[in-house]
Design a protein around this motif. Structure first.
Motif, PDB file in Angstrom:
ATOM      1  N   SER A 166       0.778   6.814   4.510  1.00  0.00           N
ATOM      2  CA  SER A 166       0.035   5.626   4.286  1.00  0.00           C
ATOM      3  C   SER A 166      -0.178   4.963   5.530  1.00  0.00           C
ATOM      4  CB  SER A 166       0.769   4.703   2.952  1.00  0.00           C
ATOM      5  OG  SER A 166       1.911   4.191   3.760  1.00  0.00           O
ATOM      6  N   TYR A 197      -3.491  -1.054   4.755  1.00  0.00           N
ATOM      7  CA  TYR A 197      -3.790  -1.430   3.527  1.00  0.00           C
ATOM      8  C   TYR A 197      -5.184  -1.187   3.110  1.00  0.00           C
ATOM      9  CZ  TYR A 197      -3.412  -4.630   7.422  1.00  0.00           C
ATOM     10  OH  TYR A 197      -3.640  -5.226   8.636  1.00  0.00           O
ATOM     11  N   HIS A 213       0.914  -1.275   0.072  1.00  0.00           N
ATOM     12  CA  HIS A 213      -0.007   0.076   0.115  1.00  0.00           C
ATOM     13  C   HIS A 213       0.887   1.426  -0.020  1.00  0.00           C
ATOM     14  CE1 HIS A 213      -3.306   2.964   0.759  1.00  0.00           C
ATOM     15  NE2 HIS A 213      -2.929   3.159   2.045  1.00  0.00           N
ATOM     16  N   THR A 252      -5.605  -4.303  -0.914  1.00  0.00           N
ATOM     17  CA  THR A 252      -4.368  -4.962  -1.255  1.00  0.00           C
ATOM     18  C   THR A 252      -3.989  -6.258  -1.007  1.00  0.00           C
ATOM     19  OG1 THR A 252      -3.345  -3.705   0.489  1.00  0.00           O
ATOM     20  CG2 THR A 252      -3.316  -2.407  -1.523  1.00  0.00           C
TER      21      THR A 252
END
Length: 358
Positions: free
Chosen positions: A297, A300, A165, A303
């Motif tokens: 980030s 996830y 991610h 993903t």
């Protein structure tokens, strides 16, 4: 069954607790292996952070400390709740360990369910965890893997998905030059994803052992010791004076953040994946004058299937990143204490809650 449970900062106990009930729409899993994550260490040293403190139940799980830890885990399907008909007992699986309100869109097109209100994590916010012998998980969060993928390696799919991610968010593509700050578990796995995508990967890392490991595993093309070289100058030298197309910060260390920013080319991307528990400072003059994009980030979002495909296809070999295997009784002494005081010697230490495979 036995489980490692977080009570408070510095207080994790191995308890005997009831086996979980497998409710309709859930999948019962015999946990094979569970990794110790940096967030588990943060809970032990600084928590409770994601763990709801005793007397303050999580708004979705309804649980508070003590809770079973462990969110990086693989296992074998042991039973199927009513309505689950697309998995089989004995099938190998990994878990995307989210606790999310039922009204949140978690469909295949969603790109933001991981940012939804009051989100929690299995293994931190309640609902059992991978440091218990068994767990029951909603079908949505259970991902099958081929049975020929070793279960110890499969336990690394969760942190690999974090890296996947982060790389997605960075926009890095084949042919790009990417500088990764830190060769710990997430930094190393991020380098692996970048290499699998065809990027040229450089890593800056203080630890000689970690530098050697990313070279030996082939996930880095260039490795720098920041005490010996000017990393930003080396990156410019290797890129014809241009600088890195993207840089990934995986340490939560101010000097690393500064180095990455200096090494980026104009209009490069600074991707932050590390969990910072303290405020950072950033040279906004550089951000403005080079038109740098700063992105974050977390975890996830849709993903896991792509991450699993990378592993099943052989594009990424996870075996070299496993540096220890222990049982529950050794969780603190050989697990947490090693990662806290001797982290340069370890990437991922796996725990077998049942003791099988040791």
């Amino acid at each position: 069954m036995r489980a490692a449970r977080f009570y408070d900062r510095g207080d994790i106990r191995i308890d005997e607790i009831p086996e979980p009930e497998v409710k309709p729409g859930e999948v019962g899993i015999d946990v094979a292996w569970c990794g110790i994550c940096g967030s588990d260490l943060h809970e032990y040293l600084e928590g409770p952070l994601f763990v709801p403190p005793a007397g303050h139940p999580h708004p979705i799980s309804g649980e508070s400390a003590p809770v079973t830890l462990g969110h990086e885990f693989s296992g074998v399907v042991s039973s199927l709740g009513e309505g689950v008909d697309d998995l089989q007992v004995g099938q190998h699986v990994v878990v995307e360990p989210y606790i999310i309100h039922d009204d949140v869109d978690t469909g295949p097109e969603s790109r933001d369910y991981h940012l939804s209100r009051e989100l929690g994590f299995i293994g931190l916010s309640g609902c059992g965890g991978g440091l218990g012998e068994k767990v029951s998980v909603k079908r949505r969060w259970v991902h099958p893997i081929r049975n020929d993928v070793p279960l110890d390696e499969a336990a690394l799919i969760e942190p690999l998905s974090v890296a996947y991610h982060a790389v997605d968010r960075s926009g890095a593509k084949a042919g790009d030059f990417v500088l990764v700050g830190g060769a710990g578990p997430i930094g190393s796995l991020t380098a692996a994803v970048l290499k699998a995508r065809g990027a040229t990967v450089a890593v800056t890392e203080l630890s000689e052992l970690r530098r050697q490991r990313v070279l030996d595993t082939g996930v880095a093309d260039h490795v720098f010791d920041p005490t010996k070289v000017d990393v930003a100058e080396e990156v410019r030298r290797l890129t014809g004076g241009r600088g890195a197309d993207a840089a990934v910060e995986a340490t939560s260390a101010q000097p690393v953040l500064d180095t990455l920013l200096n090494a980026l080319r104009p209009q490069g991307v600074l991707q932050v994946v590390a969990i910072w528990t303290k405020r950072a400072s950033i040279d906004l003059f550089q951000v403005v004058m080079k038109e740098i994009e700063v992105r974050g980030s977390i975890a996830y979002v849709n993903t896991h299937p792509s991450t699993i495909q990378l592993v099943e296809s052989g594009a990424i070999d996870l075996k070299p990143f496993i540096t220890g295997r222990i049982g529950l009784d050794d969780l603190i002494d050989k697990g947490f204490e090693t990662l806290i005081h001797h982290n340069e010697t370890a990437v991922k230490i796996l725990v077998s809650p049942s003791g099988e495979g040791l």
